[in-house]
Design a protein around this motif. Structure first.
Motif, PDB file in Angstrom:
ATOM      1  N   HIS A 186       0.841  -1.206   0.000  1.00 49.23           N
ATOM      2  CA  HIS A 186       0.000   0.000   0.000  1.00 49.23           C
ATOM      3  C   HIS A 186       0.873   1.252   0.000  1.00 49.23           C
ATOM      4  N   ARG A 187       0.453   2.246  -0.794  1.00 53.89           N
ATOM      5  CA  ARG A 187       1.150   3.527  -0.844  1.00 53.89           C
ATOM      6  C   ARG A 187       0.134   4.650  -0.647  1.00 53.89           C
ATOM      7  N   VAL A 188       0.563   5.668   0.075  1.00 50.92           N
ATOM      8  CA  VAL A 188      -0.321   6.822   0.303  1.00 50.92           C
ATOM      9  C   VAL A 188      -0.476   7.641  -0.970  1.00 50.92           C
ATOM     10  N   ASN A 189       0.628   7.772  -1.734  1.00 55.27           N
ATOM     11  CA  ASN A 189       0.611   8.504  -3.012  1.00 55.27           C
ATOM     12  C   ASN A 189       0.060   9.926  -2.849  1.00 55.27           C
ATOM     13  N   HIS A 190       0.588  10.652  -1.897  1.00 53.08           N
ATOM     14  CA  HIS A 190       0.157  12.032  -1.631  1.00 53.08           C
ATOM     15  C   HIS A 190       0.869  12.961  -2.608  1.00 53.08           C
ATOM     16  N   VAL A 191       0.094  13.719  -3.391  1.00 52.47           N
ATOM     17  CA  VAL A 191       0.680  14.561  -4.439  1.00 52.47           C
ATOM     18  C   VAL A 191       0.917  15.999  -3.979  1.00 52.47           C
ATOM     19  N   CYS A 192       0.425  16.378  -2.811  1.00 50.84           N
ATOM     20  CA  CYS A 192       0.602  17.762  -2.347  1.00 50.84           C
ATOM     21  C   CYS A 192       2.072  18.034  -2.048  1.00 50.84           C
ATOM     22  N   ARG A 193       2.438  19.313  -2.182  1.00 52.31           N
ATOM     23  CA  ARG A 193       3.825  19.707  -1.946  1.00 52.31           C
ATOM     24  C   ARG A 193       4.002  20.398  -0.599  1.00 52.31           C
ATOM     25  N   ASP A 194       3.163  20.074   0.336  1.00 52.02           N
ATOM     26  CA  ASP A 194       3.286  20.669   1.665  1.00 52.02           C
ATOM     27  C   ASP A 194       3.972  19.684   2.601  1.00 52.02           C
ATOM     28  N   GLU A 195       3.947  20.002   3.893  1.00 52.39           N
ATOM     29  CA  GLU A 195       4.606  19.146   4.872  1.00 52.39           C
ATOM     30  C   GLU A 195       3.981  17.757   4.922  1.00 52.39           C
ATOM     31  N   PHE A 196       2.667  17.675   4.755  1.00 50.46           N
ATOM     32  CA  PHE A 196       2.016  16.366   4.743  1.00 50.46           C
ATOM     33  C   PHE A 196       2.442  15.553   3.520  1.00 50.46           C
ATOM     34  N   GLY A 197       2.632  16.235   2.389  1.00 54.05           N
ATOM     35  CA  GLY A 197       3.118  15.536   1.207  1.00 54.05           C
ATOM     36  C   GLY A 197       4.508  14.973   1.420  1.00 54.05           C
ATOM     37  N   GLU A 198       5.377  15.763   2.054  1.00 53.06           N
ATOM     38  CA  GLU A 198       6.725  15.268   2.354  1.00 53.06           C
ATOM     39  C   GLU A 198       6.665  14.079   3.305  1.00 53.06           C
ATOM     40  N   LEU A 199       5.795  14.173   4.311  1.00 54.10           N
ATOM     41  CA  LEU A 199       5.649  13.070   5.254  1.00 54.10           C
ATOM     42  C   LEU A 199       5.115  11.816   4.554  1.00 54.10           C
ATOM     43  N   ALA A 200       4.138  12.004   3.665  1.00 54.32           N
ATOM     44  CA  ALA A 200       3.571  10.853   2.954  1.00 54.32           C
ATOM     45  C   ALA A 200       4.602  10.210   2.037  1.00 54.32           C
ATOM     46  N   ARG A 201       5.371  11.022   1.326  1.00 55.83           N
ATOM     47  CA  ARG A 201       6.395  10.450   0.440  1.00 55.83           C
ATOM     48  C   ARG A 201       7.478   9.749   1.242  1.00 55.83           C
ATOM     49  N   GLY A 202       7.845  10.326   2.388  1.00 56.17           N
ATOM     50  CA  GLY A 202       8.804   9.639   3.249  1.00 56.17           C
ATOM     51  C   GLY A 202       8.252   8.323   3.768  1.00 56.17           C
ATOM     52  N   PHE A 203       6.961   8.332   4.106  1.00 51.57           N
ATOM     53  CA  PHE A 203       6.329   7.092   4.568  1.00 51.57           C
ATOM     54  C   PHE A 203       6.294   6.051   3.456  1.00 51.57           C
ATOM     55  N   ASP A 204       6.011   6.484   2.218  1.00 52.10           N
ATOM     56  CA  ASP A 204       5.991   5.541   1.091  1.00 52.10           C
ATOM     57  C   ASP A 204       7.385   4.953   0.858  1.00 52.10           C
ATOM     58  N   ARG A 205       8.425   5.783   0.959  1.00 52.02           N
ATOM     59  CA  ARG A 205       9.789   5.267   0.787  1.00 52.02           C
ATOM     60  C   ARG A 205      10.127   4.267   1.887  1.00 52.02           C
ATOM     61  N   MET A 206       9.736   4.603   3.104  1.00 53.99           N
ATOM     62  CA  MET A 206       9.985   3.682   4.210  1.00 53.99           C
ATOM     63  C   MET A 206       9.247   2.366   3.999  1.00 53.99           C
ATOM     64  N   THR A 207       7.996   2.457   3.551  1.00 55.06           N
ATOM     65  CA  THR A 207       7.219   1.240   3.302  1.00 55.06           C
ATOM     66  C   THR A 207       7.849   0.407   2.196  1.00 55.06           C
ATOM     67  N   GLU A 208       8.345   1.089   1.149  1.00 54.71           N
ATOM     68  CA  GLU A 208       9.002   0.371   0.052  1.00 54.71           C
ATOM     69  C   GLU A 208      10.251  -0.347   0.548  1.00 54.71           C
ATOM     70  N   GLN A 209      11.026   0.334   1.386  1.00 52.79           N
ATOM     71  CA  GLN A 209      12.231  -0.299   1.928  1.00 52.79           C
ATOM     72  C   GLN A 209      11.874  -1.485   2.822  1.00 52.79           C
ATOM     73  N   VAL A 210      10.837  -1.304   3.643  1.00 52.86           N
ATOM     74  CA  VAL A 210      10.402  -2.418   4.496  1.00 52.86           C
ATOM     75  C   VAL A 210       9.922  -3.584   3.642  1.00 52.86           C
ATOM     76  N   ALA A 211       9.192  -3.269   2.561  1.00 56.24           N
ATOM     77  CA  ALA A 211       8.706  -4.330   1.680  1.00 56.24           C
ATOM     78  C   ALA A 211       9.866  -5.060   1.016  1.00 56.24           C
ATOM     79  N   CYS A 212      10.877  -4.301   0.579  1.00 53.19           N
ATOM     80  CA  CYS A 212      12.048  -4.930  -0.042  1.00 53.19           C
ATOM     81  C   CYS A 212      12.777  -5.822   0.959  1.00 53.19           C
ATOM     82  N   GLN A 213      12.977  -5.301   2.158  1.00 51.12           N
ATOM     83  CA  GLN A 213      13.644  -6.092   3.180  1.00 51.12           C
ATOM     84  C   GLN A 213      12.831  -7.337   3.521  1.00 51.12           C
ATOM     85  N   THR A 214      11.521  -7.176   3.539  1.00 47.80           N
ATOM     86  CA  THR A 214      10.660  -8.331   3.842  1.00 47.80           C
ATOM     87  C   THR A 214      10.756  -9.377   2.742  1.00 47.80           C
ATOM     88  N   ARG A 215      10.743  -8.916   1.474  1.00 47.01           N
ATOM     89  CA  ARG A 215      10.858  -9.867   0.367  1.00 47.01           C
ATOM     90  C   ARG A 215      12.203 -10.575   0.395  1.00 47.01           C
TER      91      ARG A 215
END
Length: 261
Positions: A214-243
């Motif tokens: 699952h990805r948040v895919n937040h397109v806004c360029r505000d602080e919440f967008g930065e947080l969402a993109r950071g969360f998506d990167r973290m989730t991707e890394q966790v998914a890669c490590q899990t795989r």
């Protein structure tokens, strides 16, 4: 737009709305003071005209140099009031003030005729009759002057109340628009913040439940967008490590089976 910018703009608009409300209140207060000052001046003129009427009746009933001197003082006081307020009186009163001015001039002319008569101590029958006739005319003129000023006072009060109502309505509309704008901006900011927080919360919950794709895919360029993109990167890394971990576990299990055989 960044959250800090949104909050700054909203704060600036709130301050602007408060400034509009404050200026509106100050303007309304100024209008009230101006109208009160005008009504006070008119009331003074009415009182002076009534005093002239009283003194004219005294000149008719009890003619004396003292009463005549008092009449002169009242006339001078009324003249000063009329001259001080002549500009706005002409604008406000129109024909009514023209009638007031005419009555005052006629009254002054009658008084000057009375002053030309012989002193009271040397009064002769002819002068006494003429003085009485002039005093009668002065009494009539002063009463007419007082009536005209009272009529103008009533009109000015009605005009003042109407102007205050108009100003009050305009200020009410301006304050309502300013309040509506501020309320709309606050609601928009609140909706934007709560919506983004809800999206992030749902994303956190789904990832916590094991949905690592699952990805948040937040397109806004505000602080919440930065947080969402950071969360998506973290989730991707966790998914890669899990795989990788799952692949390693499968490989290890395969090796264990081969060793057991």
């Amino acid at each position: 737009m960044r959250i800090r910018t949104q909050i700054a703009l909203t704060t600036a608009l709130i301050l602007a709305a408060l400034a509009v409300m404050t200026l509106s209140s100050l303007y309304q207060q100024r209008v009230r003071l101006e109208l009160a000052n005008r009504q006070e001046k008119i009331h003074q003129m009415v009182q002076e005209a009534q005093e002239l009427s009283i003194l004219s009746s005294e000149l008719l009933l009890y003619p004396s140099a003292r009463v005549q001197a008092q009449w002169r003082l009242r006339r001078n006081a009324f003249s000063r009031l009329l001259e001080e307020q002549q500009s706005w009186l002409d604008q406000s009163g129109g024909e009514l003030i023209a009638d007031v001015t005419d009555e005052y001039l006629q009254l002054g002319k009658l008084f000057r005729q009375m002053e030309k008569l012989a002193p009271f101590a040397d009064d002769v029958a002819g002068d006494a009759l003429l003085r009485a006739r002039l005093a009668t005319q002065m009494l009539s003129r002063s009463r007419q002057l007082s009536a005209l000023l009272q009529e103008f006072d009533a009109l000015e009060r009605a005009f003042g109340f109407a102007k205050l109502r108009r100003v009050g309505k305009r200020i009410l509309v301006a304050n309502f628009l300013a309040f509506g704008l501020v309320a709309s901006l606050l609601l928009l900011l609140w909706f934007n913040l709560t919506r983004q927080l809800a999206d992030l919360r749902r994303g956190f919950e789904r990832v916590a439940d094991g949905e690592l794709d699952h990805r948040v895919n937040h397109v806004c360029r505000d602080e919440f967008g930065e947080l969402a993109r950071g969360f998506d990167r973290m989730t991707e890394q966790v998914a890669c490590q899990t795989r990788r971990l799952q692949a390693s576990q499968k490989e290890l299990a395969s090796i264990n089976r081969e060793l057991e055989q």
